[in-house]
Design a protein around this motif. Sequence first.
Motif, mmCIF file in Angstrom:
data_model
loop_
_atom_site.group_PDB
_atom_site.id
_atom_site.type_symbol
_atom_site.label_atom_id
_atom_site.label_comp_id
_atom_site.label_asym_id
_atom_site.label_seq_id
_atom_site.Cartn_x
_atom_site.Cartn_y
_atom_site.Cartn_z
ATOM 1 N N MET A 456 0.822 -1.216 0.000
ATOM 2 C CA MET A 456 0.000 0.000 0.000
ATOM 3 C C MET A 456 0.856 1.266 0.000
ATOM 4 O O MET A 456 0.456 2.302 -0.531
ATOM 5 C CB MET A 456 -0.919 0.016 1.219
ATOM 6 C CG MET A 456 -1.931 -1.115 1.286
ATOM 7 S SD MET A 456 -2.954 -1.274 -0.186
ATOM 8 C CE MET A 456 -2.225 -2.711 -0.961
ATOM 9 N N GLU A 457 2.046 1.187 0.579
ATOM 10 C CA GLU A 457 2.955 2.330 0.606
ATOM 11 C C GLU A 457 3.647 2.540 -0.736
ATOM 12 O O GLU A 457 4.291 3.562 -0.954
ATOM 13 C CB GLU A 457 4.019 2.139 1.700
ATOM 14 C CG GLU A 457 3.487 2.169 3.124
ATOM 15 C CD GLU A 457 3.267 3.582 3.634
ATOM 16 O OE1 GLU A 457 3.537 4.536 2.878
ATOM 17 O OE2 GLU A 457 2.836 3.728 4.790
ATOM 18 N N GLY A 458 3.552 1.567 -1.632
ATOM 19 C CA GLY A 458 4.185 1.689 -2.937
ATOM 20 C C GLY A 458 5.636 1.251 -2.965
ATOM 21 O O GLY A 458 6.368 1.572 -3.911
ATOM 22 N N PHE A 459 6.080 0.503 -1.946
ATOM 23 C CA PHE A 459 7.480 0.066 -1.882
ATOM 24 C C PHE A 459 7.769 -1.141 -2.765
ATOM 25 O O PHE A 459 8.924 -1.435 -3.063
ATOM 26 C CB PHE A 459 7.863 -0.308 -0.440
ATOM 27 C CG PHE A 459 7.716 0.795 0.567
ATOM 28 C CD1 PHE A 459 7.780 2.122 0.186
ATOM 29 C CD2 PHE A 459 7.521 0.507 1.910
ATOM 30 C CE1 PHE A 459 7.640 3.139 1.107
ATOM 31 C CE2 PHE A 459 7.388 1.509 2.842
ATOM 32 C CZ PHE A 459 7.437 2.831 2.446
ATOM 33 N N VAL A 460 6.733 -1.872 -3.138
ATOM 34 C CA VAL A 460 6.915 -3.162 -3.824
ATOM 35 C C VAL A 460 6.732 -2.981 -5.322
ATOM 36 O O VAL A 460 5.702 -2.477 -5.779
ATOM 37 C CB VAL A 460 5.914 -4.205 -3.290
ATOM 38 C CG1 VAL A 460 6.134 -5.553 -3.959
ATOM 39 C CG2 VAL A 460 6.048 -4.327 -1.769
ATOM 40 N N LYS A 461 7.743 -3.380 -6.071
ATOM 41 C CA LYS A 461 7.726 -3.226 -7.527
ATOM 42 C C LYS A 461 7.163 -4.490 -8.188
ATOM 43 O O LYS A 461 7.555 -5.605 -7.840
ATOM 44 C CB LYS A 461 9.142 -2.982 -8.061
ATOM 45 C CG LYS A 461 9.852 -1.811 -7.407
ATOM 46 C CD LYS A 461 9.112 -0.513 -7.608
ATOM 47 C CE LYS A 461 9.812 0.644 -6.919
ATOM 48 N NZ LYS A 461 9.011 1.870 -6.967
#
Length: 947
Positions: A456-461
């Motif tokens: 949800m934080e956008g850390f995972v590509k």
Amino acid sequence: MAECAVTYLLDRLTIIWEQKVRELKGVKEGIENIKDELERMTAFLRVADAMEDTDMELKVWVKQVRDIAYDTEDVLDKFIFFHLTRSSQDSMANVYVYKLFGWISKLRFNNGIASDIEDIRYRVRGIAERHQRYRYKFNNTLNQQGMNPVAVNSLAYDRRGDALLMEESELVGIKSRKNVLMGLLVEGGSRFGVISVAGMGGLGKTTLVKKVYDDPAVKRNFQSHAWITVSQLFKIDELLKDTIKQLFEEIKQAVPQGINTMNSNQLKEVIKQFLQGRRYVLVFDDVWSIQAWNAVKYMLPNNSYGSRVIITTRLTSVASHASMGTVGNVYMLNPLSQEESWTLFCRKTFRLSSCPPYLMEISHKILKRCAGLPLAIMSISGVLATKSNRYDDWVMLNNSLGAELEDNDTLESLRLILLLSFNDLPYYLKSCFLYLSIYPEDHLIVQNSLIRQWIMEGFVKPKEGRTLEEVAEGYLNELVNRNMILIVRYNDDGSVKHCRIHDFLREMLVSKSRDQSFVMTANEQTRDWIHKLRRLSIHGSWAKTQPQRCGAQLRSLLAFSATDSESMSSMHELLNGSRMLKVLDMSGSPLESFPKPITKLLHLKYLRLRHTKIKSLPRSIRNLRMLETLDLKHSLVTEIPREILELQNLRHIIVYHSVEYSYLPFDFTLGFKPPKGMGALTSLHQLSFVDVSPGTGILEELGKMKELRRLCILKLRTDDGMALCSSIENLQNLRTLNISTTAEDEILDLHQMSSPPLSMQRLYLTGRLEKFPHWIQSLRSLVKVYFRWSRLREDPLEYLQDLPNLVHLEFLVGYVGEELRFKAGKFQRLRLLDLDKLEPLREVIVEDGAMPHLEKLILQRCNFLESAPTGIEHLINMKVLEFFDMPDEFILKLHGEYHKIAHIPQVYHTYWRDGVWESYPLDDNQEKENFGRPRTAIRTYNQRNSL
């Protein structure tokens, strides 16, 4: 960390550009310029992030880039918020006046966005000019120091050399560890072996190996010796030359002529020829990558003289790779025990004296935070040794450990050792690891929740062929491999279930997070709030959170241990002023109704309200169009409104609560009643626990949710079998299936499934089975199987014994036969077996070669069982044998058969008494008249099982 913020922003810019930006007149050129400049900066930022600790001027520049990224993200989110609001309003009104008003507001809004973008573009232009200057300066620095950009992460001073100088008499716990390592050196006879010593920084790997290397027995038994420090900064030519010098100096011979002009291949050949006919021991200290090991391993002759190589590393993957294919071993260095830690603490803190009684309690609190890390214990002891023995001073140090870690020179070496591991992380892991600072000290981190928050934080590509959850789990495994996370509990399949981080590492992360405006942790004593706060973690009461100080930039809010009702008014004020929130976790808060401000958080992606008293969801939940995770586990919600179907981004719906008893009853889980049309939520990955009572129409809808990975359903009837099997056959991505019928005697009809999801790993079946579902035999990926109230008449072991990955097997009223026979060679990977309330069962037989890896066996309420399992002596890997509420006669008989179970380290018999479980050890020295009634229970707990 600025590089992470910029990369995330660029990803969002690309998506928004494709979808919406074309609508903004006057903005296109500005967005393009910002995007182009930031893309040019990312490669430089990747190494500049590591250098900012040593260059204050560069640190300011990195902060400015980070602020630009945050401000641009704010503009984008404001743009999205506006369109989400308009979309919501458009569905409620459609009159001419409203349209006119909307057109005017849109015009004003677009002009405002254009102005914001122009301001940011002007700031980016100035930063870009300074970027050129810093890049020139940076490259000059690298050239002068003879370094390459990849190695910049190691600029922090590493005082590893101090570890080589420590006297053995100064150390604690070294003797037993040294003996183990010495034993590994001689194992394997004349074959070549590589021994890898692995563990987190500060555990004493270098110190231990040095004591083994210097031992006279090692000097005598090996002809050649060399100690080579690798580190992150190693240059292969210099490393090879140093090795040659050590080897030739030891035999008092001059080094070969011309080595200074040789290339690396020639230098390796010199070493290999020298060692070819010798019994040698070489130490490669501080190996940071598999590539580093591969650079030296081919120069080591695999001779038959019993030669050994020892490496130290912080990475488990490096340790395993280096020892692979040899007679070597991976020795995972563990923290000091509580007793060893106390001995070292007192020795370093009080010198020749003992700990004063009035400092005993605070000393143990400080020592607990060291978690057995020798470097931490020695460092904190060095600080305490310089202080007076005033109780208040010690309490103050314990309460301000983070500040001490930053400012105290005595703790500097510890901070830098920890910082080395952080700086060595690849850029995509830095945000993930820094995010762990959001959790309180000693907090048990749940893997599933953590990886969802990362997503949800956008850390995972995204990676092709893998879900975001699978990629995030890979990230977590990388941190485990680097020994930067402490594993508390594993799942049955070996994946991480619960974890935490070392207190000193957490203090370093909290400080770094605050410094970079990444995460702020706040409690009742917090007074100094950071600028442009993005993530806030509240530990304790909300009453003094100062909502006006958080600002509109807040993206994530997590609250821990907020149990007072006074905090709720502050919570409402904080949520009202934080319209850009994406992550909200208020688990455990004293909420009795769903907070209305939440429905105005149009950016919200992750909502976790576990362990609250919320009973229902409002229809206005439809506003949360971006929501992906709705987690209401252990709330009192029993029905979901139809408006949930408008949330097309939902991936996880987790709504249920469990009742607590000594033993779990049949209907211990209460789920939720779904609205009709649930099949519209085609993006769902998890749905638990859904009530499939008549009238819901959910069984047919399930087959449309083809992305489901976890499905848990309740209240199934016999007549539902065909519809359920048909739907499940469409769910070929399913990993976990949990099915429960309406009552104990309701038949669970699962025989009409011809093509089950072959990727299934966990299967929980609760309800009567007239026949064993034969399709289970085809599930080669199954790790865990539960049969509860199944009352199987045919032997289930015949169908389960050849499953190649089965680790956990449990029967609760699951079988009505008198014998269970585990045949030789079967259940090859089973580690945990639980047999509960199998009342007709009289005998359990374990043939030699069955269940060779079984570690834990639980027998409970099997009242007709006549004796311990026949052949239990064959289970040589057993660690725990536990009996729950077994008859007194059975326990008495065990004493006469104790020789059969004497090899098992932990044997307990446990009873439910006076509202708690009491567990007693069983050993051969107990008096038989006290067979079931030892004087003291060694442990008590309130609930036997938990979901």
